[in-house]
Design an enzyme around this catalytic site. Structure first.
Site, PDB file in Angstrom:
ATOM      1  N   SER A   4      -2.441   4.447   2.193  1.00  0.00           N
ATOM      2  CA  SER A   4      -3.135   4.414   0.915  1.00  0.00           C
ATOM      3  C   SER A   4      -2.335   3.575  -0.065  1.00  0.00           C
ATOM      4  O   SER A   4      -1.106   3.496   0.023  1.00  0.00           O
ATOM      5  CB  SER A   4      -3.318   5.836   0.372  1.00  0.00           C
ATOM      6  N   ASP A   5      -3.058   2.951  -0.976  1.00  0.00           N
ATOM      7  CA  ASP A   5      -2.382   2.188  -2.013  1.00  0.00           C
ATOM      8  C   ASP A   5      -3.270   2.137  -3.251  1.00  0.00           C
ATOM      9  O   ASP A   5      -4.481   2.374  -3.168  1.00  0.00           O
ATOM     10  CB  ASP A   5      -2.049   0.773  -1.553  1.00  0.00           C
ATOM     11  N   GLN A   6      -2.639   1.828  -4.352  1.00  0.00           N
ATOM     12  CA  GLN A   6      -3.357   1.760  -5.624  1.00  0.00           C
ATOM     13  C   GLN A   6      -2.855   0.571  -6.420  1.00  0.00           C
ATOM     14  O   GLN A   6      -1.669   0.245  -6.388  1.00  0.00           O
ATOM     15  CB  GLN A   6      -3.122   3.032  -6.424  1.00  0.00           C
TER      16      GLN A   6
END
Length: 188
Positions: free
Chosen positions: A66-68
C-alpha cells in the site's frame, strides 16, 4: 499466510482491525517519484512495487502493498520529517484542498489484485499560531501532509470527502477487504 509489505505502524494498526493473522516485512522499495510522474500514478506504482518486492521471496503468501501520495495542486507533499517542513506544508494547505491518492495491491505469485482510493481534504484557513500549536502537540513528522486525521489533526479541516475513511490513514480497508474476499479469505 498474509504479509503486510510495510514497516508503517499506522498500516499495521489498521490491518489488525481485520483480525487476520499476518506478518510485517519491510519491502525496501525506492519510494522516490519518477521525473514528471503525476501524483495520481505514484501511489499505485509504489503499492504494486512493495507487494512485488516481498512476494518475490514469499511466493506462497498473499502480500499486501500500500502507498499514499498527498497532492496539492500537482505538487507532492511527502512526509515532512521535522517541525519546519510540517509547518510549511500546513501553511501551503491552508484554505485549500489536498487530494490523497491511496492504493493497495494484493499479490500472490503472478496473481495481482489492486484498488485505489481518492480522498479530498479541505483545510480551513489556518493562522501561523494554530499551525505551530498543532505541530508541537501532535508532531506529525512521519505523515504525508503533516497531520493525523485520527487525532487532533481533524481540527484542521472543513471537510473530508472519501469512500473509505481508513484510506486517509494509509490503508484502504474497505477496498482491501474486497480484494481479500476475492482472493478467498474469509473477512469477517
Amino acid at each position: 499466510m498474509l504479509i503486510l509489505a510495510s514497516t508503517s505502524p499506522y498500516r499495521r494498526q489498521l490491518l489488525e482491525r481485520l483480525r487476520l493473522p499476518f506478518q510485517c516485512v519491510g519491502p525496501g522499495t525506492d519510494e522516490r517519484p519518477r521525473p514528471a510522474e503525476p501524483p495520481a500514478d505514484l501511489a499505485p506504482r509504489l503499492a504494486a512495487a512493495k507487494a512485488a518486492a516481498v512476494a518475490a521471496s514469499r511466493p506462497d503468501a498473499w502480500v499486501i502493498g500500500s502507498d499514499q501520495c498527498a497532492d496539492l495542486e500537482g505538487r507532492i507533499l511527502g512526509k515532512p520529517g521535522g517541525r519546519e517542513a510540517a509547518i510549511a506544508q500546513l501553511a501551503a494547505a491552508s484554505g485549500r484542498t489536498v487530494d490523497f491518492h491511496t492504493a493497495v495491491c494484493l499479490r500472490r505469485g503472478d496473481r495481482v489484485l489492486a484498488a485505489a482510493d481518492l480522498t479530498r481534504v479541505r483545510f480551513r484557513r489556518l493562522d501561523a499560531a494554530e499551525i505551530a500549536r498543532y505541530v508541537d502537540a501532535e508532531r506529525p513528522y512521519d505523515c504525508a501532509g503533516s497531520f493525523k486525521c485520527e487525532g487532533l489533526g481533524i481540527a484542521l479541516f472543513e471537510a473530508i470527502e472519501t469512500r473509505d475513511p481508513t484510506a486517509l490513514v494509509g490503508l484502504p480497508l474497505i477496498a482491501l477487504t474486497g480484494l481479500l474476499r476475492e482472493a478467498g479469505h474469509a473477512v469477517p
